[in-house]
Each structure stands twice: as C-alpha cells, then as structure tokens.
Design a protein around this motif. Structure first.
Motif, PDB file in Angstrom:
ATOM      1  N   UNK A   3       0.927  -1.232  -0.010  1.00  0.00           N
ATOM      2  CA  UNK A   3      -0.004   0.117  -0.094  1.00  0.00           C
ATOM      3  C   UNK A   3       0.867   1.093  -0.033  1.00  0.00           C
ATOM      4  N   UNK A   4       0.474   2.196  -0.983  1.00  0.00           N
ATOM      5  CA  UNK A   4       1.377   3.322  -1.091  1.00  0.00           C
ATOM      6  C   UNK A   4       0.391   4.659  -1.222  1.00  0.00           C
ATOM      7  N   UNK A   5       1.199   5.795  -1.198  1.00  0.00           N
ATOM      8  CA  UNK A   5       0.678   6.968  -1.433  1.00  0.00           C
ATOM      9  C   UNK A   5      -0.430   6.969  -2.583  1.00  0.00           C
ATOM     10  N   UNK A  14      -7.925  -0.696   6.987  1.00  0.00           N
ATOM     11  CA  UNK A  14      -7.499  -1.498   8.068  1.00  0.00           C
ATOM     12  C   UNK A  14      -6.023  -1.054   8.196  1.00  0.00           C
ATOM     13  N   UNK A  15      -5.100  -0.699   7.543  1.00  0.00           N
ATOM     14  CA  UNK A  15      -4.000  -0.266   7.744  1.00  0.00           C
ATOM     15  C   UNK A  15      -3.948   1.046   8.687  1.00  0.00           C
ATOM     16  N   UNK A  18      -4.617  -0.191  12.122  1.00  0.00           N
ATOM     17  CA  UNK A  18      -3.680  -0.637  12.890  1.00  0.00           C
ATOM     18  C   UNK A  18      -2.679   0.269  13.220  1.00  0.00           C
ATOM     19  N   UNK A  19      -2.351   1.279  12.602  1.00  0.00           N
ATOM     20  CA  UNK A  19      -1.542   2.661  12.764  1.00  0.00           C
ATOM     21  C   UNK A  19      -2.101   3.269  14.063  1.00  0.00           C
ATOM     22  N   UNK A  20      -3.215   3.412  14.155  1.00  0.00           N
ATOM     23  CA  UNK A  20      -4.060   4.137  15.369  1.00  0.00           C
ATOM     24  C   UNK A  20      -3.746   3.068  16.484  1.00  0.00           C
TER      25      UNK A  20
END
Length: 264
Positions: A3-5, A14-15, A18-20
């Motif tokens: 996954x990228x900009x 979902x990413x 998970x970062x949160x």
C-alpha cells in the motif's frame, strides 16, 4: 500486498486502524494520503524498519506483531550511506529500485534466481556441452527456464547435484540480486561462505551490495556524483533505459531527499 500514497481501499482503512492502535491519530477513511504516509514513516522509524512511507509486506507483518529481526533497518541504510560517502536518500533510492523489496521468501529461504546460462559458462568446455544436452533446464547457453519463488531453490538443488560450486555461483542472491560468482571480489572465503552470509539476514545482503559498489570504482564514483544514468547502466546493464531504472532512481532519490530523513 503493498500500500502506498494515492491508494484508496478497505485495506488502507485496515492499515490506518492498525496504525492508530500504535499511537497514530488518523481518520480511517481508506485514503492513503500525506497523513497516512507520515504515520507509516513514523511507525517504521519507531520500530527501526526502513522508513520509506510505503506499507509493504514487512511493515504490515510488523504491525501484526511478526518478528523483524532479520529485516533491513533504517540504521543499516544510514551506516551504508556513511561508508559509501553518499546521502542517506541515495541508499534509500537504491534499496527501493534495485532491491526486490525483500531478501527472504515466506519459508525463510533467501530470494534467489538460478541462471542456467551462467551455469553453462561456469562449467565451460566439453562438460558444459554434455550437461546441457542431458539437463537443458539447468545448463544451457541461453537464459530462461525461470520458475520463480521457492521453486528456484528446487532448480538450484538439482543443479548442485551436477556441480555444487558452479550452481551456487550461478544464482543471484538476496534482495539486491548479487550473483554468486562475485564471492571472491567481495571478499568472501568461497561461494559457500557467501551463500551462508546471504542466508543470515537482509543486513548481510546489504553488506554484499555495499561491497559490490566499493569494489567497482567507476560505479562508486557515479553514485557519489549522483549520476543516476551511469549508476543504472553499470548496475543494470545496457538495457537500463528500457526499464527506466535511471528515472526511477532519480525520482526515488528526490522523494526521499525531500522528506529529509532523520537519522534514527
């Protein structure tokens, strides 16, 4: 999955969640924008991973609690830049463009690609001709026969039964695809020693890549001058323009330089 900009998907949402869970404060909107990229970089630096802002397999696995001990770290790229006398962003660009993205397969074995035409050259003479007749998939004056992934290790194992040293010398190893026959130039005891190091970790694979640059004065000089076309030509061969390696390297360098990577 990578996954990228610019990506928009449920996977991005979902990413973000998970970062949160790891301290970010993102809106889980499924849009991989500047804030999400910054959060990925922050997480990568915090955990020691290569901080490129791209959520590839390594970052996603780390977010799920996977062991990252054998993976390349930001600090490894910083040390390489200091050793070669080039900006950190230059090493980031090389890692992004010239690396396969990861040095190990899911089964823990190093990434390899067996080159049957190199095996033919390493054997030489009547023996090479005879083995090519009997085993054209493993010994052949023409390249090809690639299967990819774990199956390349099966091809290598079969080739090792014909000639262990020649077979190991005829495969490219690790994230940076260093050919085994370079072992002596890079300062390893023999090709078996080289292979042993490539199987240890991605930092060991980076070490071989750094030695490859150090032992090629023309390549090292071009890298120091940030002459990306020359770097691409020397590392990728005469067809580098077809795959836009020089353009990819320059753009990657500018992107990482613009973000002013911090030394962890």
């Amino acid at each position: 999955m990578t996954l990228r900009h610019g990506d928009r998907s449920q996977a991005v949402r979902d990413l973000q969640r998970k970062l949160n869970d790891h301290g970010a404060k993102l809106s889980a909107d499924g849009i991989y924008g500047d804030a999400t990229e910054a959060a990925v970089r922050t997480y990568q630096l915090k955990t020691g991973l290569v901080s490129d802002g791209v959520a590839g397999s390594k970052t996603l696995a780390s977010l799920l609690g996977a062991d990252t001990q054998k993976l390349l770290k930001h600090a490894d790229l910083v040390k390489a830049s200091e050793r070669l006398g080039v900006p950190v962003a230059a090493i980031y660009a090389l890692n992004e463009v010239e690396s396969k993205g990861r040095g190990f397969l899911d089964n823990g074995k190093p990434v390899i690609l067996f080159e049957r035409h190199v095996m033919y050259k390493r054997l030489q003479g009547p023996r090479a001709v005879e083995l090519a007749r009997l085993n054209p998939a493993l010994v052949n004056p023409k390249p090809g026969g690639y299967i990819g992934g774990t199956a390349e290790h099966q091809r290598l194992a079969q080739a090792r039964q014909l000639d262990d040293t020649a077979a190991l010398e005829s495969a490219s190893w690790g994230a940076f695809q260093i050919m085994g026959f370079h072992w002596e130039r890079l300062g390893y005891i023999n090709v078996q020693d080289f292979v042993d190091h490539m199987a240890r970790s991605e930092p060991e694979q980076l070490e071989a890549f750094v030695r490859f640059i150090e032992t090629d004065p023309t390549l090292h000089k071009a890298l120091k001058a940030l002459k990306w076309a020359k770097v691409a030509e020397l590392y990728n061969g005469a067809d580098y323009k077809r795959n836009l390696y020089d353009v990819k390297l320059e753009r990657a360098f500018e992107r990482h330089q613009d973000r002013a990577l911090a030394v962890a």
